[in-house]
Design a protein around this motif. Structure first.
Motif, PDB file in Angstrom:
ATOM      1  N   MET A   1      48.534  33.359  37.862  1.00  0.00           N
ATOM      2  CA  MET A   1      47.090  33.292  37.625  1.00  0.00           C
ATOM      3  C   MET A   1      46.416  34.575  38.084  1.00  0.00           C
ATOM      4  O   MET A   1      45.467  35.063  37.444  1.00  0.00           O
ATOM      5  CB  MET A   1      46.501  32.076  38.340  1.00  0.00           C
ATOM      6  CG  MET A   1      47.014  30.741  37.818  1.00  0.00           C
ATOM      7  SD  MET A   1      46.393  29.314  38.745  1.00  0.00           S
ATOM      8  CE  MET A   1      44.771  29.154  38.044  1.00  0.00           C
ATOM      9  N   ASP A   2      46.916  35.151  39.178  1.00  0.00           N
ATOM     10  CA  ASP A   2      46.361  36.420  39.656  1.00  0.00           C
ATOM     11  C   ASP A   2      46.588  37.532  38.637  1.00  0.00           C
ATOM     12  O   ASP A   2      45.691  38.342  38.368  1.00  0.00           O
ATOM     13  CB  ASP A   2      47.010  36.811  40.991  1.00  0.00           C
ATOM     14  CG  ASP A   2      46.516  35.956  42.154  1.00  0.00           C
ATOM     15  OD1 ASP A   2      45.530  35.215  41.968  1.00  0.00           O
ATOM     16  OD2 ASP A   2      47.120  36.042  43.239  1.00  0.00           O
ATOM     17  N   ARG A   3      47.791  37.567  38.067  1.00  0.00           N
ATOM     18  CA  ARG A   3      48.086  38.622  37.090  1.00  0.00           C
ATOM     19  C   ARG A   3      47.201  38.477  35.849  1.00  0.00           C
ATOM     20  O   ARG A   3      46.679  39.465  35.318  1.00  0.00           O
ATOM     21  CB  ARG A   3      49.567  38.570  36.697  1.00  0.00           C
ATOM     22  CG  ARG A   3      50.519  39.057  37.789  1.00  0.00           C
ATOM     23  CD  ARG A   3      51.904  39.282  37.220  1.00  0.00           C
ATOM     24  NE  ARG A   3      52.495  38.048  36.724  1.00  0.00           N
ATOM     25  CZ  ARG A   3      53.195  37.189  37.461  1.00  0.00           C
ATOM     26  NH1 ARG A   3      53.387  37.430  38.760  1.00  0.00           N
ATOM     27  NH2 ARG A   3      53.711  36.098  36.923  1.00  0.00           N
ATOM     28  N   ILE A   4      47.028  37.256  35.398  1.00  0.00           N
ATOM     29  CA  ILE A   4      46.232  37.027  34.188  1.00  0.00           C
ATOM     30  C   ILE A   4      44.776  37.410  34.403  1.00  0.00           C
ATOM     31  O   ILE A   4      44.126  37.992  33.524  1.00  0.00           O
ATOM     32  CB  ILE A   4      46.348  35.552  33.757  1.00  0.00           C
ATOM     33  CG1 ILE A   4      47.784  35.245  33.297  1.00  0.00           C
ATOM     34  CG2 ILE A   4      45.352  35.226  32.642  1.00  0.00           C
ATOM     35  CD1 ILE A   4      48.046  33.768  33.071  1.00  0.00           C
ATOM     36  N   THR A   5      44.253  37.085  35.579  1.00  0.00           N
ATOM     37  CA  THR A   5      42.826  37.313  35.844  1.00  0.00           C
ATOM     38  C   THR A   5      42.557  38.649  36.531  1.00  0.00           C
ATOM     39  O   THR A   5      41.400  38.941  36.855  1.00  0.00           O
ATOM     40  CB  THR A   5      42.261  36.179  36.719  1.00  0.00           C
ATOM     41  OG1 THR A   5      43.002  36.122  37.960  1.00  0.00           O
ATOM     42  CG2 THR A   5      42.372  34.842  36.008  1.00  0.00           C
ATOM     43  N   ASN A   6      43.591  39.449  36.743  1.00  0.00           N
ATOM     44  CA  ASN A   6      43.412  40.680  37.512  1.00  0.00           C
ATOM     45  C   ASN A   6      42.371  41.624  36.921  1.00  0.00           C
ATOM     46  O   ASN A   6      41.560  42.203  37.667  1.00  0.00           O
ATOM     47  CB  ASN A   6      44.749  41.404  37.667  1.00  0.00           C
ATOM     48  CG  ASN A   6      44.679  42.487  38.732  1.00  0.00           C
ATOM     49  OD1 ASN A   6      44.361  42.217  39.887  1.00  0.00           O
ATOM     50  ND2 ASN A   6      44.963  43.732  38.346  1.00  0.00           N
ATOM     51  N   PRO A   7      42.325  41.835  35.587  1.00  0.00           N
ATOM     52  CA  PRO A   7      41.280  42.727  35.056  1.00  0.00           C
ATOM     53  C   PRO A   7      39.874  42.269  35.420  1.00  0.00           C
ATOM     54  O   PRO A   7      39.003  43.099  35.728  1.00  0.00           O
ATOM     55  CB  PRO A   7      41.524  42.673  33.538  1.00  0.00           C
ATOM     56  CG  PRO A   7      42.970  42.330  33.398  1.00  0.00           C
ATOM     57  CD  PRO A   7      43.257  41.392  34.529  1.00  0.00           C
TER      58      PRO A   7
ATOM     59  N   ARG B   1      36.759  43.727  38.560  1.00  0.00           N
ATOM     60  CA  ARG B   1      35.359  43.988  38.223  1.00  0.00           C
ATOM     61  C   ARG B   1      34.500  42.733  38.419  1.00  0.00           C
ATOM     62  O   ARG B   1      33.488  42.556  37.741  1.00  0.00           O
ATOM     63  CB  ARG B   1      35.248  44.443  36.755  1.00  0.00           C
ATOM     64  CG  ARG B   1      36.068  45.671  36.405  1.00  0.00           C
ATOM     65  CD  ARG B   1      35.565  46.915  37.139  1.00  0.00           C
ATOM     66  NE  ARG B   1      34.198  47.223  36.818  1.00  0.00           N
ATOM     67  CZ  ARG B   1      33.841  48.001  35.789  1.00  0.00           C
ATOM     68  NH1 ARG B   1      34.752  48.522  34.999  1.00  0.00           N
ATOM     69  NH2 ARG B   1      32.568  48.262  35.570  1.00  0.00           N
ATOM     70  N   LEU B   2      34.908  41.883  39.356  1.00  0.00           N
ATOM     71  CA  LEU B   2      34.259  40.582  39.488  1.00  0.00           C
ATOM     72  C   LEU B   2      32.791  40.703  39.895  1.00  0.00           C
ATOM     73  O   LEU B   2      31.941  39.954  39.416  1.00  0.00           O
ATOM     74  CB  LEU B   2      35.026  39.705  40.484  1.00  0.00           C
ATOM     75  CG  LEU B   2      34.853  38.192  40.334  1.00  0.00           C
ATOM     76  CD1 LEU B   2      35.187  37.748  38.917  1.00  0.00           C
ATOM     77  CD2 LEU B   2      35.733  37.445  41.334  1.00  0.00           C
ATOM     78  N   ASP B   3      32.494  41.654  40.793  1.00  0.00           N
ATOM     79  CA  ASP B   3      31.092  41.828  41.193  1.00  0.00           C
ATOM     80  C   ASP B   3      30.238  42.296  40.024  1.00  0.00           C
ATOM     81  O   ASP B   3      29.092  41.850  39.861  1.00  0.00           O
ATOM     82  CB  ASP B   3      30.991  42.819  42.356  1.00  0.00           C
ATOM     83  CG  ASP B   3      31.437  42.211  43.668  1.00  0.00           C
ATOM     84  OD1 ASP B   3      30.887  41.170  44.058  1.00  0.00           O
ATOM     85  OD2 ASP B   3      32.363  42.769  44.294  1.00  0.00           O
ATOM     86  N   ASP B   4      30.795  43.188  39.196  1.00  0.00           N
ATOM     87  CA  ASP B   4      30.051  43.624  38.014  1.00  0.00           C
ATOM     88  C   ASP B   4      29.780  42.445  37.084  1.00  0.00           C
ATOM     89  O   ASP B   4      28.681  42.309  36.532  1.00  0.00           O
ATOM     90  CB  ASP B   4      30.843  44.696  37.265  1.00  0.00           C
ATOM     91  CG  ASP B   4      30.963  45.990  38.056  1.00  0.00           C
ATOM     92  OD1 ASP B   4      30.113  46.216  38.946  1.00  0.00           O
ATOM     93  OD2 ASP B   4      31.894  46.765  37.787  1.00  0.00           O
ATOM     94  N   PHE B   5      30.797  41.588  36.922  1.00  0.00           N
ATOM     95  CA  PHE B   5      30.634  40.409  36.071  1.00  0.00           C
ATOM     96  C   PHE B   5      29.516  39.511  36.588  1.00  0.00           C
ATOM     97  O   PHE B   5      28.639  39.079  35.820  1.00  0.00           O
ATOM     98  CB  PHE B   5      31.951  39.638  36.013  1.00  0.00           C
ATOM     99  CG  PHE B   5      31.842  38.282  35.375  1.00  0.00           C
ATOM    100  CD1 PHE B   5      31.763  38.137  33.995  1.00  0.00           C
ATOM    101  CD2 PHE B   5      31.812  37.126  36.152  1.00  0.00           C
ATOM    102  CE1 PHE B   5      31.663  36.887  33.410  1.00  0.00           C
ATOM    103  CE2 PHE B   5      31.706  35.867  35.577  1.00  0.00           C
ATOM    104  CZ  PHE B   5      31.635  35.758  34.203  1.00  0.00           C
TER     105      PHE B   5
ATOM    106  N   ASP C   1      39.206  34.177  41.303  1.00  0.00           N
ATOM    107  CA  ASP C   1      39.220  34.628  42.698  1.00  0.00           C
ATOM    108  C   ASP C   1      40.645  34.618  43.243  1.00  0.00           C
ATOM    109  O   ASP C   1      41.299  33.579  43.308  1.00  0.00           O
ATOM    110  CB  ASP C   1      38.318  33.717  43.531  1.00  0.00           C
ATOM    111  CG  ASP C   1      38.104  34.244  44.937  1.00  0.00           C
ATOM    112  OD1 ASP C   1      38.758  35.229  45.317  1.00  0.00           O
ATOM    113  OD2 ASP C   1      37.279  33.658  45.659  1.00  0.00           O
ATOM    114  N   HIS C   2      41.150  35.774  43.685  1.00  0.00           N
ATOM    115  CA  HIS C   2      42.506  35.890  44.208  1.00  0.00           C
ATOM    116  C   HIS C   2      42.609  35.514  45.681  1.00  0.00           C
ATOM    117  O   HIS C   2      43.712  35.479  46.232  1.00  0.00           O
ATOM    118  CB  HIS C   2      43.011  37.324  44.037  1.00  0.00           C
ATOM    119  CG  HIS C   2      43.232  37.715  42.610  1.00  0.00           C
ATOM    120  ND1 HIS C   2      43.869  38.878  42.233  1.00  0.00           N
ATOM    121  CD2 HIS C   2      42.894  37.099  41.447  1.00  0.00           C
ATOM    122  CE1 HIS C   2      43.915  38.967  40.912  1.00  0.00           C
ATOM    123  NE2 HIS C   2      43.313  37.895  40.406  1.00  0.00           N
ATOM    124  N   THR C   3      41.482  35.262  46.320  1.00  0.00           N
ATOM    125  CA  THR C   3      41.475  35.000  47.758  1.00  0.00           C
ATOM    126  C   THR C   3      42.304  33.766  48.092  1.00  0.00           C
ATOM    127  O   THR C   3      42.150  32.715  47.471  1.00  0.00           O
ATOM    128  CB  THR C   3      40.035  34.805  48.261  1.00  0.00           C
ATOM    129  OG1 THR C   3      39.262  35.942  47.891  1.00  0.00           O
ATOM    130  CG2 THR C   3      40.026  34.627  49.767  1.00  0.00           C
TER     131      THR C   3
END
Length: 481
Positions: free
Chosen positions: A81-87, A91-95, A300-302
């Protein structure tokens, strides 16, 4: 209170837990419902077999997911799931900032609302403040100012509307404002909690709003009757409590361990998107922030848990945590209602026993329960007819609506000031159009004219509100609507 009824989304499928679970989500129909009515006794829910069936299924799902999460396969799943959502993660804050800014641009474009399409305001400057809030999110330096603007709008909304039924939205608004403050901070120990506050805000909002399914199941009956496909064929009194369980537990799941919360977020994202088709773009605007935060949670990767981590990781933490959350929210909901409305408020069942409807006329849901005596009275403004009345009764209702409009228009047009005369004449003119549109919605069947009627009601009511505000600002007595 008279905002437009909020669209009801779908709380469906708890992915593997609530078999043919139902589809509903949040409802905020201030206008048609008696919001001061006491919630149904909690014993009604605690003795409901379907409530406990839903709880049992959820516990099985959560425990199975926790066991899987602790295995090598679970760790590999999280890594995938981390690999899939890594892009997106990079840029999560920008999103988040783009979505928040876009949301405020959207409600600026809608106009006449505070922070959701439900909360109407005639103050034009509010829309321009929303545009400033959106602009402030561009820079980290001005993000705290945007956060202050969000809190200010909530203060105005709480001033004008019933606070009790806004508490879930309030949690979300405070969370978004807190995110902007934390994201703008130079202190990393503060910034690392910025996504967590968003998660808690959405979780609290969902858990609080889900209690309406248990406290006021009657509020959902018209929706089930008008859109039966939402229930997947389940009987109404099975669907509503199961939907409440699904919404509460998925909100609770957002606070759990990484795999549980990410799966809960994915399920919620599917559900909220499914609501857009039957309820339209306004529903998308109203739920945009929730949907964006759900995406954030899924990406979220946390892995760390900052609060009560030991109990949240333990298997026993699942039933203990869910029981604790239910106890806290139920106690707060039923207790605060008593604080706001008094302990002597009557329930919906008691009001119905005296012949009162669960709600008054609703533009979006005209087929809901209504009191026949009220409909047939000589009420002013003219009553709205049930859909099965004959042509003579419909014609009579149209005639009475026009007669009332004409008399009030002629009276208003006698004012000495031509500007005031215009406004005093136009208010009953617009109200007459609204009355006619309501009659059409209650009696008509053509989709195009029904859609036109809804448009007329929404637009004319906004203009009436603006004209009444114009009169009030000049110290002129505002006619009763």
């Amino acid at each position: 209170m008279s905002p437009v009824p909020r669209n009801l989304g779908a709380v469906a499928l708890l992915t593997g837990a609530l078999a043919p679970a139902a589809a509903t989500a949040h409802v905020k129909w201030f206008a048609p419902y008696i919001v001061g009515a006491a919630p149904a006794p909690i014993e009604r829910t605690l003795t409901d077999t379907w409530f406990w069936t839903g709880i049992a299924l959820v516990l099985v799902f959560f425990l199975a997911t926790r066991l899987f999460e602790r295995s090598r396969a679970g760790a590999a799943t999280l890594d995938a799931m981390d690999r899939i959502t890594n892009p997106l993660w990079l840029r999560l804050d920008d999103f988040v900032r783009i979505v928040i800014a876009g949301f405020f641009v959207a409600i600026f474009s809608v106009g006449g609302v505070y922070l959701t399409p439900d909360l109407k305001t005639p103050a034009e400057w509010v829309s321009w403040l929303q545009l400033l809030i959106a602009a402030g999110i561009v820079s980290r330096r001005t993000m705290p100012l945007s956060a202050a603007g969000i809190i200010f709008l909530w203060v105005l909304a709480l001033r004008d509307y019933d606070p009790f039924h806004l508490l879930d939205y309030l949690a979300l608004g405070v969370a978004v404002a807190a995110y902007l403050v934390l994201e703008a901070s130079d202190r990393e120990e503060w910034r690392r909690h910025r996504f967590e506050v968003l998660r808690w805000g959405v979780a609290i909002a969902l858990m609080w709003s889900s209690l309406e399914k248990f406290a006021y199941p009657e509020w959902f009956y018209p929706l089930v009757e008008e859109k039966p496909f939402l229930t997947f064929g389940l009987p109404r009194d099975i669907f509503i409590p199961m939907a409440g369980v699904a919404e509460f537990t998925m909100g609770f799941g957002l606070l759990a361990t990484p795999l549980v919360r990410r799966l809960s977020a994915i399920a919620l994202f599917v559900i909220f998107n499914a609501a857009v088709w039957p309820f339209g773009r306004v529903d998308l605007i109203g739920h945009a922030l929730i949907m964006a935060i759900i995406v954030v949670i899924a990406a979220d990767h946390t892995r760390e848990l900052h609060f009560w981590g030991w109990i949240r990781r333990a298997l026993i933490g699942v039933p203990v945590g869910l029981a604790g959350a239910l106890a806290i929210f139920v106690t707060a909901y039923w207790g605060l209602h008593g604080v706001f409305y008094g302990s002597d408020a009557r329930t919906m069942a008691e009001l119905q026993a005296d012949g009162r409807a669960t709600h008054s006329y609703s533009v979006e849901h005209p087929h809901g329960p209504q009191v026949l005596e009220t409909l047939l009275s000589d009420a002013d403004p003219p009553p709205v007819l049930p859909i099965d009345f004959d042509a003579e009764a419909v014609a009579d209702a149209y005639a009475r609506s026009m007669a009332g409009m004409h008399d009030e228009m002629m009276e208003g047009l006698q004012h000495d000031d031509p500007d005031v005369a215009f406004v005093l004449g136009m208010i009953p003119h617009h109200q007459g159009a609204i009355d006619m549109a309501r009659i059409q919605l209650a009696a008509g069947t053509d989709p195009e004219t029904r859609e036109l009627s809804r448009h007329i009601i929404a637009e004319q009511q906004l203009e009436i509100d603006a004209m009444r505000a114009w009169l009030a600002a000049r110290g002129i007595e505002v006619p009763e609507s």
